[in-house]
Scaffold this active site. Structure first.
Site, mmCIF file in Angstrom:
data_model
loop_
_atom_site.group_PDB
_atom_site.id
_atom_site.type_symbol
_atom_site.label_atom_id
_atom_site.label_comp_id
_atom_site.label_asym_id
_atom_site.label_seq_id
_atom_site.Cartn_x
_atom_site.Cartn_y
_atom_site.Cartn_z
ATOM 1 N N CYS A 99 0.431 -1.118 0.312
ATOM 2 C CA CYS A 99 -0.116 0.079 -0.215
ATOM 3 C C CYS A 99 1.116 1.041 -0.080
ATOM 4 O O CYS A 99 1.889 1.452 0.284
ATOM 5 C CB CYS A 99 -1.217 -0.023 1.417
ATOM 6 S SG CYS A 99 -2.112 1.262 1.822
ATOM 7 N N HIS A 241 -8.055 -3.941 2.429
ATOM 8 C CA HIS A 241 -7.032 -3.297 2.746
ATOM 9 C C HIS A 241 -7.397 -1.374 3.264
ATOM 10 O O HIS A 241 -7.288 -0.807 4.003
ATOM 11 C CB HIS A 241 -5.347 -3.542 2.427
ATOM 12 C CG HIS A 241 -5.052 -2.684 3.062
ATOM 13 N ND1 HIS A 241 -3.682 -3.507 3.772
ATOM 14 C CD2 HIS A 241 -4.452 -1.581 2.586
ATOM 15 C CE1 HIS A 241 -3.031 -2.415 4.252
ATOM 16 N NE2 HIS A 241 -3.314 -1.527 3.845
ATOM 17 N N GLU A 242 -7.617 -1.275 1.710
ATOM 18 C CA GLU A 242 -7.983 0.128 1.569
ATOM 19 C C GLU A 242 -9.153 0.875 2.000
ATOM 20 O O GLU A 242 -9.360 1.375 2.665
ATOM 21 C CB GLU A 242 -7.660 0.382 0.067
ATOM 22 C CG GLU A 242 -6.638 0.244 -0.671
ATOM 23 C CD GLU A 242 -5.385 0.793 0.270
ATOM 24 O OE1 GLU A 242 -5.312 1.878 0.305
ATOM 25 O OE2 GLU A 242 -4.265 0.133 -0.414
ATOM 26 N N HIS A 245 -8.712 1.981 5.454
ATOM 27 C CA HIS A 245 -7.805 2.988 5.658
ATOM 28 C C HIS A 245 -8.886 4.229 5.503
ATOM 29 O O HIS A 245 -9.069 5.062 6.585
ATOM 30 C CB HIS A 245 -7.075 3.483 4.380
ATOM 31 C CG HIS A 245 -5.557 2.573 4.550
ATOM 32 N ND1 HIS A 245 -5.014 2.807 5.829
ATOM 33 C CD2 HIS A 245 -4.692 2.361 3.899
ATOM 34 C CE1 HIS A 245 -3.500 2.042 5.991
ATOM 35 N NE2 HIS A 245 -3.472 1.869 4.072
ATOM 36 N N HIS A 251 -1.951 1.285 9.433
ATOM 37 C CA HIS A 251 -1.602 0.261 8.684
ATOM 38 C C HIS A 251 -1.263 -0.914 10.655
ATOM 39 O O HIS A 251 -0.416 0.277 11.766
ATOM 40 C CB HIS A 251 0.120 -0.277 8.413
ATOM 41 C CG HIS A 251 -0.175 0.479 7.307
ATOM 42 N ND1 HIS A 251 0.024 0.898 5.953
ATOM 43 C CD2 HIS A 251 -1.407 -0.322 6.288
ATOM 44 C CE1 HIS A 251 0.113 1.250 5.069
ATOM 45 N NE2 HIS A 251 -0.931 0.688 5.158
HETATM 46 ZN ZN ZN Z 1 -2.839 0.817 3.387
#
Ligand code: ZN
Ligand code: CA
Ligand code: ZN
Length: 570
Positions: A99, A241-242, A245, A251
């Site tokens: 990422c 994952h994104e 955020h 993280h």
């Molecule tokens: Zn990330």
């Protein structure tokens, strides 16, 4: 991989000399990392928040202590042994797909007690809207599949807390909270993508700004879903994952967290995916628990599985992709530790660990921005150690790139000391003497990078590189200092600091470099007769031996060679 300004060859030489003055030579100390590795490491640590950004008023040098401390923090975060050294494992980790967001925000070295980290902001509403604005261009995933994967990735978070996600239809007056794009290179935020491999995606933390929550995927990745052979990058895993955020999570270093910064591969069927405890803890700290646990009574109807991508069918719009396991390559180059194999308008990349970035080749002109369209083939390529520029050769000209951007007009080979009209088959830089070798047919020229002029007395006979094939396709330096000549489906290895091919050369290229099966049958590998040495002249091997003095002190060899002002005649 992105812009690393490599430390120049000069400091490396100084360091080697310093090492020599500080002998005793035995026992050997831990090997110094190569200058390009140090540069790559500093760049990586800075980009992901482990080192403060370089002060533009000073040369961008980091103190050894600062570097060691930053490395230890990075190693702890990545679950590696905390050596504080740029060892092979650490370098390999830095090459992993990941990422774009930093691992440490604010002051370097600040590591949180909890494993998960929070972005410091949350959404103040419970219903968030989303829309996919642009779809991947070079993926086999249909827009319907992409949307289904996004819906499921958001649902993975939604089921653990009381957030709801609503897809918005056609563009309307209101922007969705989470606007999803597949973009290339510079795309109107400050975080350009880097082509195939390297950074995969990023997302913006919650907030009031229009870009808050927006999620961008690098469209030069080969996005896949349900790939049987591990080909490409799994879109669902990266999307989960994104969206973490986009909801406010940073993280995590927890081993089973989807918020680990590195790409971990596919995560199984999207409908069955559950976040790890670490991720649920992080989410629930921000938004609280779901009113009911999803095991008891899931709210709403179950989400349908996404449609699978169609089986691979010939795409009439695209040029056929060459087979990396067949035939020869036009050029091979080591660019900051990655080996590039060029073939027509395509190239493959190998990470320093030796792994292919993707079995699917990248597009030459898409990657090397500004390379004229009429240049269909790169005949030779190398990374210039003194400034990290990458030179691509074709015909009687070469093009200079800073990272992926073209710098200036094409330049003639005469600038490197070749006669007018001459072309090159192979170009490589020899770390032993900092010279660049330009090979054509059975002859070669040598160029002094530091003095920026060709060495006198060239061309010479390629036979001085004992065992090298005539008119090689290209030659390059490996990450351990060995020189490799390539021709057809074979390569010849010249062990570090020698000018004699190893006795088993040549070897087939595919199995060592490109994850291909060993060639069966076919023509026998060519053998090149040794060139008889001229007895009166001290050739390259002879000079290396003289520089090394009596046998038995091989460690000193490169140092002495440097002291002697480099190898004079090869
Ligand atoms: Zn990330
Ligand atoms: Ca990328
Ligand atoms: Zn972006």
């Amino acid at each position: 991989m992105e812009p690393a300004m490599p430390v120049l060859g000069f400091p490396l030489r100084l360091r080697l000399l310093a090492g020599l003055l500080l002998l005793p030579p035995l026992p050997a100390r831990a090997p110094e990392p190569a200058a390009q590795d140090v540069s790559l490491g500093v760049d990586w640590l800075t980009r992901y928040g482990y080192l403060p950004p370089p002060d533009p008023a000073q040369a961008q040098l980091q103190s050894p202590t600062q570097l060691r401390d930053a490395l230890k923090v990075m190693q702890r975060f990545a679950g590696l042994p905390e050596t504080g050294l740029l060892d092979a494992t650490t370098l390999a980790t830095m090459q992993k797909r990941r990422c774009s967001l930093p691992d440490v925000r604010g002051v370097a070295g600040l590591v949180r007690r909890r494993r998960y980290a929070l972005g410091g902001s949350t959404w103040k509403k419970r219903v968030l809207t989303w829309r996919v604005r642009s779809f991947p261009q070079s993926s086999r995933l249909s827009p319907e599949t992409v949307r289904a994967l996004m819906r499921l990735a958001l649902a993975a978070w939604g089921m653990e807390t009381n957030l709801e996600f609503q897809e918005m239809g056609a563009p309307g007056p209101a922007e969705p909270d989470i606007l999803i794009d597949f973009s290339r290179a510079y795309h109107e935020d400050s975080y350009p993508f880097d082509g195939l491999g390297g950074t995969l995606a990023h997302a913006f933390f919650p907030g009031e700004h229009p870009i808050s929550g927006d999620t961008h995927f690098d469209d030069e990745e080969f996005w896949t879903f349900g790939s049987k052979d591990g080909e490409g990058t799994d879109l669902f895993a990266v999307a989960v994952h994104e969206f973490g955020h986009a909801l406010g999570l940073g993280h995590s270093s927890a081993p089973d967290s989807i918020m680990r910064p590195f790409y971990q591969g596919p995560v199984g069927a999207p409908q069955e995916f559950r976040l790890s405890q670490d991720d649920r803890d992080g989410l629930q700290q921000l938004y609280g628990k779901a009113p009911q646990t999803p095991d008891e009574a899931p709210t709403g109807k179950p989400l349908p599985p996404p449609p699978l991508p169609p089986t691979l069918s010939p795409d009439s719009r695209s040029v056929p992709v060459p087979n990396r396991c067949e035939g020869s390559f036009d050029a091979i180059a080591n660019i900051r530790g990655e080996i590039f194999f060029f073939k027509g308008p395509w190239f493959w990349r190998l990470q320093p660990s030796g792994q292919l970035v993707s079995p699917r080749p990248g597009r030459l002109h898409r990657f090397w921005e500004g390379l004229p369209a009429h240049v269909g083939t790169v005949q030779a390529a190398y990374a210039r150690p003194r400034d990290g520029r990458i030179l691509l050769f074709s015909g009687p000209q070469f093009w200079v790139f800073k990272d992926r951007q073209l710098e200036g007009p094409p330049r003639p080979l005469t600038a490197l000391g070749l006669p007018p009209g001459e072309e090159v088959d192979a170009v490589f830089s020899w770390p032993l003497n900092g010279r660049t070798y330009l090979v054509r047919g059975r002859r070669y020229w040598r160029y002094d990078e530091e003095a920026a002029r060709p060495d006198p007395g060239y061309p010479r006979d390629l036979g001085l590189w004992e065992g090298a094939p005539d008119a090689p396709d290209d030659a390059t330096v490996g990450n351990t200092g060995d020189i490799y000549f390539f021709k057809g489906i074979y390569y010849w290895r010249f062990p570090k600091d020698t000018v004699t091919a190893d006795p088993d050369s040549p070897h087939p290229v595919g199995p060592k470099w490109l994850d291909c099966p060993a060639p069966s049958g076919g023509p026998a590998p060519p053998r090149h007769p040794k060139t008889p040495r001229q007895p009166e002249a001290c050739d390259c091997q002879c000079e290396i031996s003289r520089a090394a003095g009596p046998p038995g002190r091989p460690l000193l060899l490169p140092l002495l060679a440097l002291l002697a002002g480099g190898i004079a005649s090869c």
